[in-house]
Each structure stands twice: as structure tokens, then as C-alpha cells.
Design an enzyme around this catalytic site. Structure first.
Site, PDB file in Angstrom:
ATOM      1  N   GLU A   1      48.914  52.416  13.759  1.00 30.83           N
ATOM      2  CA  GLU A   1      49.223  52.947  12.318  1.00 30.83           C
ATOM      3  C   GLU A   1      49.590  51.545  11.483  1.00 30.83           C
ATOM      4  O   GLU A   1      50.423  50.896  11.805  1.00 30.83           O
ATOM      5  CB  GLU A   1      50.406  53.793  12.419  1.00 30.83           C
ATOM      6  CG  GLU A   1      50.668  54.008  10.984  1.00 30.83           C
ATOM      7  CD  GLU A   1      51.954  55.121  10.622  1.00 30.83           C
ATOM      8  OE1 GLU A   1      52.904  54.840  11.412  1.00 30.83           O
ATOM      9  OE2 GLU A   1      51.955  56.042  10.155  1.00 30.83           O
TER      10      GLU A   1
ATOM     11  N   GLU B   1      57.619  64.830  12.369  1.00 37.27           N
ATOM     12  CA  GLU B   1      56.486  64.393  11.508  1.00 37.27           C
ATOM     13  C   GLU B   1      56.422  62.807  11.689  1.00 37.27           C
ATOM     14  O   GLU B   1      57.052  62.185  10.998  1.00 37.27           O
ATOM     15  CB  GLU B   1      56.736  64.590   9.944  1.00 37.27           C
ATOM     16  CG  GLU B   1      56.966  66.116   9.785  1.00 37.27           C
ATOM     17  CD  GLU B   1      55.629  66.754   9.844  1.00 37.27           C
ATOM     18  OE1 GLU B   1      54.557  66.481   9.824  1.00 37.27           O
ATOM     19  OE2 GLU B   1      55.803  68.184   9.955  1.00 37.27           O
ATOM     20  N   LEU B   2      55.454  62.425  12.449  1.00 32.77           N
ATOM     21  CA  LEU B   2      55.441  60.911  12.937  1.00 32.77           C
ATOM     22  C   LEU B   2      53.935  60.503  12.257  1.00 32.77           C
ATOM     23  O   LEU B   2      53.368  60.741  11.416  1.00 32.77           O
ATOM     24  CB  LEU B   2      55.228  60.907  14.311  1.00 32.77           C
ATOM     25  CG  LEU B   2      56.596  61.848  15.192  1.00 32.77           C
ATOM     26  CD1 LEU B   2      56.393  61.628  16.712  1.00 32.77           C
ATOM     27  CD2 LEU B   2      57.944  61.248  14.594  1.00 32.77           C
TER      28      LEU B   2
ATOM     29  N   GLY C   1      59.241  59.956  10.711  1.00 30.40           N
ATOM     30  CA  GLY C   1      59.378  58.507  10.866  1.00 30.40           C
ATOM     31  C   GLY C   1      58.476  58.089  11.870  1.00 30.40           C
ATOM     32  O   GLY C   1      57.280  58.683  11.962  1.00 30.40           O
ATOM     33  N   SER C   2      58.563  56.885  12.485  1.00 36.18           N
ATOM     34  CA  SER C   2      57.508  56.373  13.338  1.00 36.18           C
ATOM     35  C   SER C   2      57.739  57.167  14.719  1.00 36.18           C
ATOM     36  O   SER C   2      58.711  57.602  14.950  1.00 36.18           O
ATOM     37  CB  SER C   2      58.038  54.814  13.591  1.00 36.18           C
ATOM     38  OG  SER C   2      59.416  54.598  14.081  1.00 36.18           O
TER      39      SER C   2
ATOM     40  N   ASN D   1      59.170  55.612   2.932  1.00 39.80           N
ATOM     41  CA  ASN D   1      57.886  55.639   1.935  1.00 39.80           C
ATOM     42  C   ASN D   1      57.690  56.814   0.986  1.00 39.80           C
ATOM     43  O   ASN D   1      57.200  56.476  -0.132  1.00 39.80           O
ATOM     44  CB  ASN D   1      56.508  55.886   2.712  1.00 39.80           C
ATOM     45  CG  ASN D   1      56.324  57.022   3.786  1.00 39.80           C
ATOM     46  OD1 ASN D   1      57.413  57.221   4.143  1.00 39.80           O
ATOM     47  ND2 ASN D   1      55.122  57.129   3.774  1.00 39.80           N
TER      48      ASN D   1
ATOM     49  N   CYS E   1      51.694  58.384   5.738  1.00 41.40           N
ATOM     50  CA  CYS E   1      51.193  58.763   7.089  1.00 41.40           C
ATOM     51  C   CYS E   1      49.875  59.117   7.407  1.00 41.40           C
ATOM     52  O   CYS E   1      49.132  58.980   8.182  1.00 41.40           O
ATOM     53  CB  CYS E   1      52.431  59.899   7.465  1.00 41.40           C
ATOM     54  SG  CYS E   1      52.408  61.133   6.257  1.00 41.40           S
TER      55      CYS E   1
END
Ligand code: NAP
Length: 472
Positions: free
Chosen positions: A373, A245-246, A225-226, A149, A279
């Protein structure tokens, strides 16, 4: 494009197609890295890490500053690439490029400020004749795995601090959006980075990414990411540092004392920029009962004014989501909420990858849009009576990246700061706000560790303690 393996541009027969999300046309292809490419990147990174740790802070800072300058010189090329691979609007893509240049400049400054502290050994009985200090040394080989993204700036958030700290980096960009990262690789080499210190490997995360994650020569895996992929990486990384970093599901609380115009602006920009694929997108909004109708009226007016369409046009406010599969999923989540009793106030449909900016009202707490999310252009707006009730709702998620409160009551603001379980709490600002130098990261399932130059550098360095015997 070819991929970058230790300073060389390598092609392979197997390719990944990069598609323009707006119409599905092929923008370019990248090779799928083979076993030997991964091995070469790793071997070279070990050598690169030695070279990097021998560069002075001044030299590392200069490379980073040159990178910032070169990005600015090539703003149009980077912007076009991001528009085509992500489907971001020109305005959004240009903002990402400007931000990335600033990021490298911040890293260039931070490279000069990496230092330790003296240790007061005489505070311990028996250690009066000792003195010492600690210094920060580079961790070594860093693997950076990045999402689709924000392909350029989020890569910069990993590469910049890693170089500032004197590490070598291997980047595995998202397969849907590898092109701007490859351009960045070219730029870093032009700026004078030792070629051994950087590889950009393209290929599937489960293959290329996982090989890097498992390798013992790698000291840090920095992943954005996820949650699902983050967990997979955590299971496989072994004895190395992992930074995560989720995802999130960011809440905004709006009390009756809030400036509603300001709150609407923040919800629209936070909920629909990059078609909600951020995010820290605004996903849940809790509005105090007394101002609920007024807020909804203002919000709907602003959302209906958004121009949705071709991201290449300067006049477009919101472009497509990344692919049709996600567009389909997002609309299904809206439908699930409506079936559970939510009211659809606007939007709710899609045309290929263009999803209408959507507002749902009074959405039941058990629905996916309230729990998971969305990563799409939809916002759920619910009402509340007391601040405690809104805070409990805001916290009722496994995520904890950023949360906001709009209020003009100082005590309400401090109550929210104390009670919200999020890595960032914003007062009278939307959840999407981020200054790149601030500590940034999540509580709970939203992550491990912090980014932001100084904080990322702390994560990407080892502490070495030095002790001297000073007397008898
Ligand atoms: P993703 O599916 O988790 O993919 C992220 C990266 O991981 C890609 O490069 C992917 O490669 C790679 N990958 C996939 N499976 C892997 C595996 N088994 N081992 C190693 N690497 C693997 O995420 P995405 O859909 O690109 O991005 C959206 C997600 O990123 C959202 O959840 C969003 O919240 C999160 N995000 C978080 C932040 C933050 O700062 N907290 C910022 C931006 C985005 P392939 O592309 O080849 O599959």
C-alpha cells in the site's frame, strides 16, 4: 486540547504535539492518557453501556440527529481543524465534515430499524410445539481505534453505529490527528449522549490502545488502520469480537470499450485526493493495449493540471502527505520502481511533505508500488491483452478492499464481478467511491467484518434467541 474521560476534560503533563503537515508547525497539543485514565474510561463505559441499553431507540436516534445538526452548525470549525491536523485541502476537509453529518443522520435513521426475526421451529421434527424469535441486543463496551487520514468520518463510522445499537464507546484516535475526534466528543455530549457512554483517550496506540484492546470488559474492538497494527491487535485481543478495516492496493481495469474520459476522471480523483492517503485510493491501473497510449495521454494532461500546495487555499487540489518520513518513503518507492524498469511519466519528486502527483508506466509486478500500500499520490499504469490477464494481475495482491472495471461490454463487467476477489467491485466508477450506508470492508488482508450503518450495527450487537413452549 484536553482529552475526554467519561464526560470530564482531563489534562496531563505529558503531551503529544499535533503538527500541521504542510510546514511542521505545532497546531496544538493533547495529553498522554495515564493508566488511571484508561481505567476510569473503562469503568465508566461499563456503567455507560447499562445506561445506553436502557435508552429507547427513539432517544438514541434523537441524540444522533442532534449530533448531525450540531456538526453542520460548526462546519467551519471542524473543517479548519481537519485542514490543520491532516493537511487535507479545504475542499477535502469540508467534504469530510458534510459527510460526517450525513453519517450521523443515517445512523439516527438506522437506530429505529434494529430488530430480529421469528424462527420457524416447526420445521424440525419434535419442535412442532415451539415458537420463538431472535432480537439484537447491544454488545456492551466498544473500543474504536482510528487512523490519521479521515479522522472525523471514520470515527463517525464507529461511534454512530455503536450509539445507534445502544453501546458505550471508548475512542483512541490517531496521535497525529486527535483534534477533530475530540471536537466530535464535545459535540456528542452537547447532543445529549450520557457522559458515561463516551471517552476519547489520547496517547500512543501501543500503550493506551493496547491496554484497551486487552481488557476483558471490552466486548468489541473496532479498528481501522494498517495491516501490521491490525495483526498486533488480533494477537492481543483475546476473547472478544474484532472488526478490522485495513489497507489495500486498489486496481482499476480499463478495457478498450471503456469511456476513457470517465475513467481518467476516476483515476485522478481516486489516485490523488488526500494526496493518495485513502485506503481505497487508485494505485494500479490496467489498460487494454489498444487504448493504452490514448488513456495515458489524457491521464497525464489531467494530472499535470492538479494544483499542489498550501491546503488552506480554496484553489489547492492536492496538499501534503502526513509527515516527512512518509514523503521520503513514497519517493523511495517510486525510485525502486524506476530502477526495476518502470518509466516515470510525470512527478516523482518531493519538497518537504509535498509529493508531486506521480504516474509510472509499465511497472514490474515485483515492485512495492504493485504489491504493497503506497498511501501516497502515485499511480502505476500497465497494459494488458486479455481481460483474464488483467483480472489475474488485479487479484495478485494480499489485499482485497475495492476494485473497478471501466467497460461498456456487459459480459466483461459480469466476468470481472465474478472473478475479482474484493469486498467491493465497481463498474464504470473508481475504487474510491463509497456510499456510507453500503456494506464496506475487505477480503483477504484488507479486513474482517463490514462497516456501513446497518452492517456495522449487526457487528456491534449480540443475537438473543427466545424460545416458547406452546403446547403438549
Ligand atoms: P496505523 O499506524 O495502523 O494506526 C491506526 C491507529 O492504531 C492509530 O490510532 C494508532 O495510534 C493505533 N495503534 C498503533 N499501534 C497500536 C497498537 N499496538 N495497539 C493498538 N492501537 C495501535 O494507521 P495510520 O497510519 O494511522 O492509517 C493508515 C492506515 O489505515 C492505512 O493502512 C490505511 O489503508 C488504513 N485505513 C483503512 C481504512 C479502511 O476502511 N479499510 C480506512 C482508512 C485507513 P497512534 O497514532 O498513537 O500510533
Amino acid at each position: 486540547m484536553k482529552m475526554l474521560v467519561a464526560g470530564k476534560w482531563i489534562d496531563r503533563d505529558r503531551k503529544i504535539e499535533v503538527l500541521f503537515p504542510y510546514d511542521g508547525s505545532v497546531v496544538d497539543t493533547v495529553p498522554v492518557a495515564e493508566e488511571e485514565d484508561v481505567e476510569r474510561a473503562l469503568e465508566s463505559a461499563v456503567e455507560g453501556a447499562q445506561l445506553m441499553r436502557n435508552l429507547s431507540a427513539y432517544e438514541r436516534s434523537t441524540i444522533l440527529k442532534r449530533t448531525a445538526d450540531l456538526i453542520r452548525q460548526n462546519e467551519a470549525k471542524f473543517t479548519d481543524t481537519i485542514v490543520m491536523e491532516v493537511g487535507k485541502t479545504v475542499k477535502e476537509a469540508r467534504a469530510e465534515v458534510v459527510r460526517t453529518a450525513e453519517l450521523f443522520e443515517l445512523c439516527s435513521e438506522e437506530a429505529k430499524r434494529i430488530h430480529g426475526e421469528t424462527i420457524p421451529f416447526d420445521s424440525l421434527k419434535g419442535s412442532e410445539h415451539k415458537t420463538g424469535y431472535f432480537v439484537r441486543e447491544p454488545a456492551g463496551v466498544v473500543v474504536a481505534i482510528t487512523p490519521f487520514n479521515v479522522p472525523l468520518a471514520l470515527c463517525a463510522h464507529k461511534i454512530g453505529p455503536a450509539i445507534a445499537a445502544g453501546n458505550a464507546v471508548i475512542v483512541k484516535p490517531a496521535s497525529k490527528t486527535p483534534l477533530s475526534t475530540l471536537l466530535l466528543g464535545e459535540t456528542l455530549l452537547e447532543a445529549g449522549l450520557p457522559p458515561q457512554a463516551l471517552s476519547v483517550l489520547t496517547g500512543p496506540g501501543g500503550g493506551v490502545g493496547m491496554k484497551l484492546v486487552r481488557d476483558r470488559r471490552v466486548r468489541v474492538v473496532s479498528f481501522t488502520g494498517s495491516v501490521g497494527v491490525g495483526e498486533e491487535i488480533a494477537k492481543n485481543a483475546g476473547l472478544k469480537k474484532i472488526l478490522m478495516e485495513l489497507g489495500s492496493n486498489s486496481p482499476v481495469i480499463i478495457t478498450k470499450s471503456a469511456d476513457l474520459q470517465k475513467a481518467v476522471k476516476a483515476v485522478v480523483s481516486g489516485g490523488y485526493s488526500i494526496a493518495g492517503q485513502v485506503c481505497i485510493s487508485v494505485q494500479r491501473v490496467y489498460v487494454q493495449r489498444e487504448v493504452f497510449s490514448e488513456f495515458v495521454e489524457l491521464l497525464l494532461k489531467a494530472v499535470k493540471e492538479l494544483k499542489v500546495g498550501d491546503p488552506k487555499l480554496e484553489t489547492t487540489d492536492m496538499g501534503p502527505v502526513i509527515d516527512e518520513q512518509n514523503a521520503q518513503r513514497i519517493v523511495e518507492w517510486f525510485d525502486e520502481a524506476i530502477q526495476a524498469g518502470a518509466k516515470l511519466a510525470t512527478g516523482g519528486r518531493r519538497n518537504y511533505t509535498l509529493v508531486e502527483p506521480t504516474v509510472l508506466l509499465e511497472v514490474p509486478g515485483k515492485t512495492k508500488i504493485m504489491r504493497e500500500e503506497l498511501f501516497g499520490p502515485g499511480v502505476a499504469v500497465n497494459s494488458f491483452e486479455t481481460l483474464q490477464e488483467a483480472i489475474d494481475e488485479a487479484n495478485s495482491t494480499r489485499y482485497g478492499l475495492q476494485a473497478s472495471i471501466f467497460t461498456s461490454d456487459l459480459f466483461e463487467a459480469f466476468e470481472a464481478i465474478r472473478k475479482l476477489q474484493f469486498g467491493g467491485v465497481l463498474i464504470n466508477e473508481g475504487t474510491r467511491y463509497r456510499a456510507d450506508f453500503m456494506p464496506y470492508g475487505g477480503y483477504k488482508d484488507s479486513g474482517i467484518g463490514r462497516e456501513g450503518m446497518r452492517f456495522a450495527i449487526e457487528e456491534l450487537t449480540e443475537l438473543k434467541t427466545v424460545v416458547f413452549e406452546t403446547g403438549r
